[in-house]
Design a protein around this motif. Structure first.
Motif, PDB file in Angstrom:
ATOM      1  N   LEU A 194       4.622 -10.200   7.284  1.00  0.00           N
ATOM      2  CA  LEU A 194       5.515 -11.119   8.348  1.00  0.00           C
ATOM      3  C   LEU A 194       4.720 -10.518   9.692  1.00  0.00           C
ATOM      4  O   LEU A 194       4.526 -11.659  10.558  1.00  0.00           O
ATOM      5  CB  LEU A 194       6.710 -10.762   8.117  1.00  0.00           C
ATOM      6  CG  LEU A 194       7.610 -11.272   9.333  1.00  0.00           C
ATOM      7  CD1 LEU A 194       7.647 -12.750   9.567  1.00  0.00           C
ATOM      8  CD2 LEU A 194       9.047 -10.820   9.247  1.00  0.00           C
ATOM      9  N   ALA A 195       4.462  -9.250   9.798  1.00  0.00           N
ATOM     10  CA  ALA A 195       4.065  -8.649  11.016  1.00  0.00           C
ATOM     11  C   ALA A 195       2.507  -9.137  11.347  1.00  0.00           C
ATOM     12  O   ALA A 195       2.315  -9.589  12.537  1.00  0.00           O
ATOM     13  CB  ALA A 195       4.331  -7.210  10.937  1.00  0.00           C
ATOM     14  N   LEU A 221       2.579 -12.938  12.726  1.00  0.00           N
ATOM     15  CA  LEU A 221       2.997 -12.955  13.943  1.00  0.00           C
ATOM     16  C   LEU A 221       2.118 -12.589  14.754  1.00  0.00           C
ATOM     17  O   LEU A 221       1.655 -13.114  15.725  1.00  0.00           O
ATOM     18  CB  LEU A 221       4.351 -12.380  14.175  1.00  0.00           C
ATOM     19  CG  LEU A 221       5.703 -12.789  13.685  1.00  0.00           C
ATOM     20  CD1 LEU A 221       6.781 -12.063  13.750  1.00  0.00           C
ATOM     21  CD2 LEU A 221       5.849 -14.133  14.225  1.00  0.00           C
ATOM     22  N   THR A 222       1.337 -11.383  14.599  1.00  0.00           N
ATOM     23  CA  THR A 222       0.386 -10.727  15.375  1.00  0.00           C
ATOM     24  C   THR A 222      -0.776 -11.706  15.786  1.00  0.00           C
ATOM     25  O   THR A 222      -1.502 -11.810  16.870  1.00  0.00           O
ATOM     26  CB  THR A 222      -0.102  -9.551  15.032  1.00  0.00           C
ATOM     27  OG1 THR A 222       0.902  -8.536  14.604  1.00  0.00           O
ATOM     28  CG2 THR A 222      -1.255  -8.713  16.036  1.00  0.00           C
ATOM     29  N   VAL A 244      -0.349 -14.844  15.681  1.00  0.00           N
ATOM     30  CA  VAL A 244      -0.002 -15.933  16.736  1.00  0.00           C
ATOM     31  C   VAL A 244      -0.014 -15.339  18.211  1.00  0.00           C
ATOM     32  O   VAL A 244      -0.492 -15.705  19.165  1.00  0.00           O
ATOM     33  CB  VAL A 244       1.224 -16.362  16.487  1.00  0.00           C
ATOM     34  CG1 VAL A 244       1.710 -17.200  17.379  1.00  0.00           C
ATOM     35  CG2 VAL A 244       1.185 -17.111  15.155  1.00  0.00           C
ATOM     36  N   LEU A 245       0.644 -14.168  18.343  1.00  0.00           N
ATOM     37  CA  LEU A 245       0.982 -13.616  19.783  1.00  0.00           C
ATOM     38  C   LEU A 245      -0.264 -12.413  20.204  1.00  0.00           C
ATOM     39  O   LEU A 245      -0.126 -12.264  21.315  1.00  0.00           O
ATOM     40  CB  LEU A 245       2.166 -12.608  19.573  1.00  0.00           C
ATOM     41  CG  LEU A 245       3.501 -13.525  19.087  1.00  0.00           C
ATOM     42  CD1 LEU A 245       4.754 -12.643  18.993  1.00  0.00           C
ATOM     43  CD2 LEU A 245       3.786 -14.560  19.978  1.00  0.00           C
ATOM     44  N   VAL A 300       4.765  -7.915  18.862  1.00  0.00           N
ATOM     45  CA  VAL A 300       5.499  -8.008  17.665  1.00  0.00           C
ATOM     46  C   VAL A 300       6.299  -7.064  17.243  1.00  0.00           C
ATOM     47  O   VAL A 300       7.443  -7.205  16.806  1.00  0.00           O
ATOM     48  CB  VAL A 300       4.257  -8.276  16.522  1.00  0.00           C
ATOM     49  CG1 VAL A 300       4.512  -8.262  15.051  1.00  0.00           C
ATOM     50  CG2 VAL A 300       3.397  -9.586  16.953  1.00  0.00           C
ATOM     51  N   LEU A 356      10.205  -7.415  16.058  1.00  0.00           N
ATOM     52  CA  LEU A 356      10.835  -7.031  14.662  1.00  0.00           C
ATOM     53  C   LEU A 356      11.358  -5.878  14.568  1.00  0.00           C
ATOM     54  O   LEU A 356      12.620  -5.911  13.838  1.00  0.00           O
ATOM     55  CB  LEU A 356       9.307  -6.985  13.697  1.00  0.00           C
ATOM     56  CG  LEU A 356       8.679  -8.222  13.728  1.00  0.00           C
ATOM     57  CD1 LEU A 356       7.532  -8.291  12.539  1.00  0.00           C
ATOM     58  CD2 LEU A 356       9.511  -9.421  13.047  1.00  0.00           C
ATOM     59  N   TRP A 384       9.850 -16.590   5.094  1.00  0.00           N
ATOM     60  CA  TRP A 384       9.504 -16.018   6.663  1.00  0.00           C
ATOM     61  C   TRP A 384       8.060 -15.580   6.675  1.00  0.00           C
ATOM     62  O   TRP A 384       7.612 -15.784   7.738  1.00  0.00           O
ATOM     63  CB  TRP A 384      10.691 -14.837   6.781  1.00  0.00           C
ATOM     64  CG  TRP A 384      12.035 -15.036   7.320  1.00  0.00           C
ATOM     65  CD1 TRP A 384      13.109 -15.366   6.124  1.00  0.00           C
ATOM     66  CD2 TRP A 384      12.639 -15.469   8.369  1.00  0.00           C
ATOM     67  NE1 TRP A 384      14.406 -15.628   7.006  1.00  0.00           N
ATOM     68  CE2 TRP A 384      14.189 -15.592   8.245  1.00  0.00           C
ATOM     69  CE3 TRP A 384      12.198 -15.365   9.671  1.00  0.00           C
ATOM     70  CZ2 TRP A 384      14.724 -15.975   9.260  1.00  0.00           C
ATOM     71  CZ3 TRP A 384      12.946 -15.382  10.701  1.00  0.00           C
ATOM     72  CH2 TRP A 384      14.142 -15.995  10.569  1.00  0.00           C
ATOM     73  N   ALA A 418       5.110 -17.487   9.001  1.00  0.00           N
ATOM     74  CA  ALA A 418       4.272 -16.524  10.006  1.00  0.00           C
ATOM     75  C   ALA A 418       2.953 -16.640   9.552  1.00  0.00           C
ATOM     76  O   ALA A 418       2.139 -16.986  10.721  1.00  0.00           O
ATOM     77  CB  ALA A 418       4.846 -15.175  10.060  1.00  0.00           C
ATOM     78  N   CYS A 431       1.534 -19.814  10.674  1.00  0.00           N
ATOM     79  CA  CYS A 431       1.238 -20.084  12.087  1.00  0.00           C
ATOM     80  C   CYS A 431       0.066 -19.301  12.702  1.00  0.00           C
ATOM     81  O   CYS A 431      -0.547 -19.595  13.553  1.00  0.00           O
ATOM     82  CB  CYS A 431       2.491 -19.800  12.776  1.00  0.00           C
ATOM     83  SG  CYS A 431       4.049 -21.021  12.710  1.00  0.00           S
ATOM     84  N   GLY A 432      -0.025 -18.045  11.984  1.00  0.00           N
ATOM     85  CA  GLY A 432      -1.177 -17.243  12.527  1.00  0.00           C
ATOM     86  C   GLY A 432      -2.568 -17.856  11.891  1.00  0.00           C
ATOM     87  O   GLY A 432      -3.481 -17.907  12.732  1.00  0.00           O
TER      88      GLY A 432
END
Length: 249
Positions: free
Chosen positions: A163-164, A167-168, A170-171, A177, A181, A232, A236, A239-240
């Motif tokens: 999950l992390a 998200l990383t 993406v961001l 992140v 989280l 979840w 993520a 999206c990444g």
């Protein structure tokens, strides 16, 4: 077959990256040390005080250290991806592996694989070492739900790391992140839980930790809770993948 073979050196290169980045490899080792260490300390300090001293659910209490290990899992997943966005590292990586999908999936596979192996070892030793200090309140490997919870705890930590990582991607920042989280699992989950218990069941940590409970609570069971957490993580990661494919290096 020919498409699969070049993936092996890519995976090997990702292993070398993780092993050589002290912060990333240290976070992976901290996942083990924090989870097992805190579980043993808590069990030794209060485990024999009285029944339920570590929580109403004795099986979930056997994995109390996971609450701290998940922070290390976040740090591992986030730092493994964020390293690509510093000092033009992503351009170098893509020069070596022009296929962005192969590059991304190889990195995610290595993160997930390492987290799973360490997570399973961590889950087993957390349970066994912690219960050694519980005296008459100790659970055994043969007790109902114990093996499922050991396996589930390792999967839980793996999915949190993924999950992390997603998200990383993406961001592009481990700091951002982690700032999202960590409050989510340490504060927001409890606030939402107090305000709307039904909705809180579907938050990543609440859902995933159902695998470590002796008895189901609410609508989710042990496996369905892990499925929700996996969804979840999957969102993520997708999206990444889109971010890595479409953005400039």
């Amino acid at each position: 077959m020919s498409a699969a073979l070049p993936t092996v050196p890519v995976l090997h290169s990702e292993w070398i990256k993780i092993r050589s980045l002290r912060g990333t490899f240290g976070a992976l080792m901290s996942l083990f040390a924090a989870t097992v260490g805190i579980q043993v300390l808590a069990a030794a300090a209060i485990g024999r005080a009285e029944a339920g001293s570590m929580g109403d659910d004795p099986l979930l209490a056997a994995f109390y250290g996971v609450n701290f290990g998940q922070i290390a899992a976040f740090a591992f997943g986030a730092s493994a991806l964020s390293a690509e966005f510093h000092n033009g590292a992503l351009r170098t990586s893509l020069a070596a592996v022009p296929n962005r999908t192969r590059f991304y999936l190889s990195k995610i596979a290595m993160v997930g694989g390492l987290a799973f192996v360490v997570g399973q070892v961590t889950g087993f030793l957390t349970f066994v070492a912690g219960q050694a200090f519980m005296g008459q309140y100790a659970l055994g490997l043969g007790d109902p739900g114990s093996l499922r919870a050991i396996f589930g705890s390792g999967v839980y930590l793996t999915l949190m790391a993924l999950l992390a990582a997603g998200l990383t991607a993406v961001l592009r920042s481990a700091t951002v992140v982690l700032s999202l989280l960590i409050p989510l699992v340490l504060m927001v989950s409890f606030v939402v839980g107090a305000a709307a218990e039904g909705a809180a069941e579907y938050l990543p940590d609440r859902a995933g930790q159902m695998a470590m409970r002796m008895e189901s609570q609410g609508a989710l069971g042990p496996w369905s809770g892990l499925v929700i957490l996996a969804l979840w993580a999957a969102v993520a990661l997708i999206c990444g993948w889109l971010a890595v494919r479409r953005r400039d290096a």
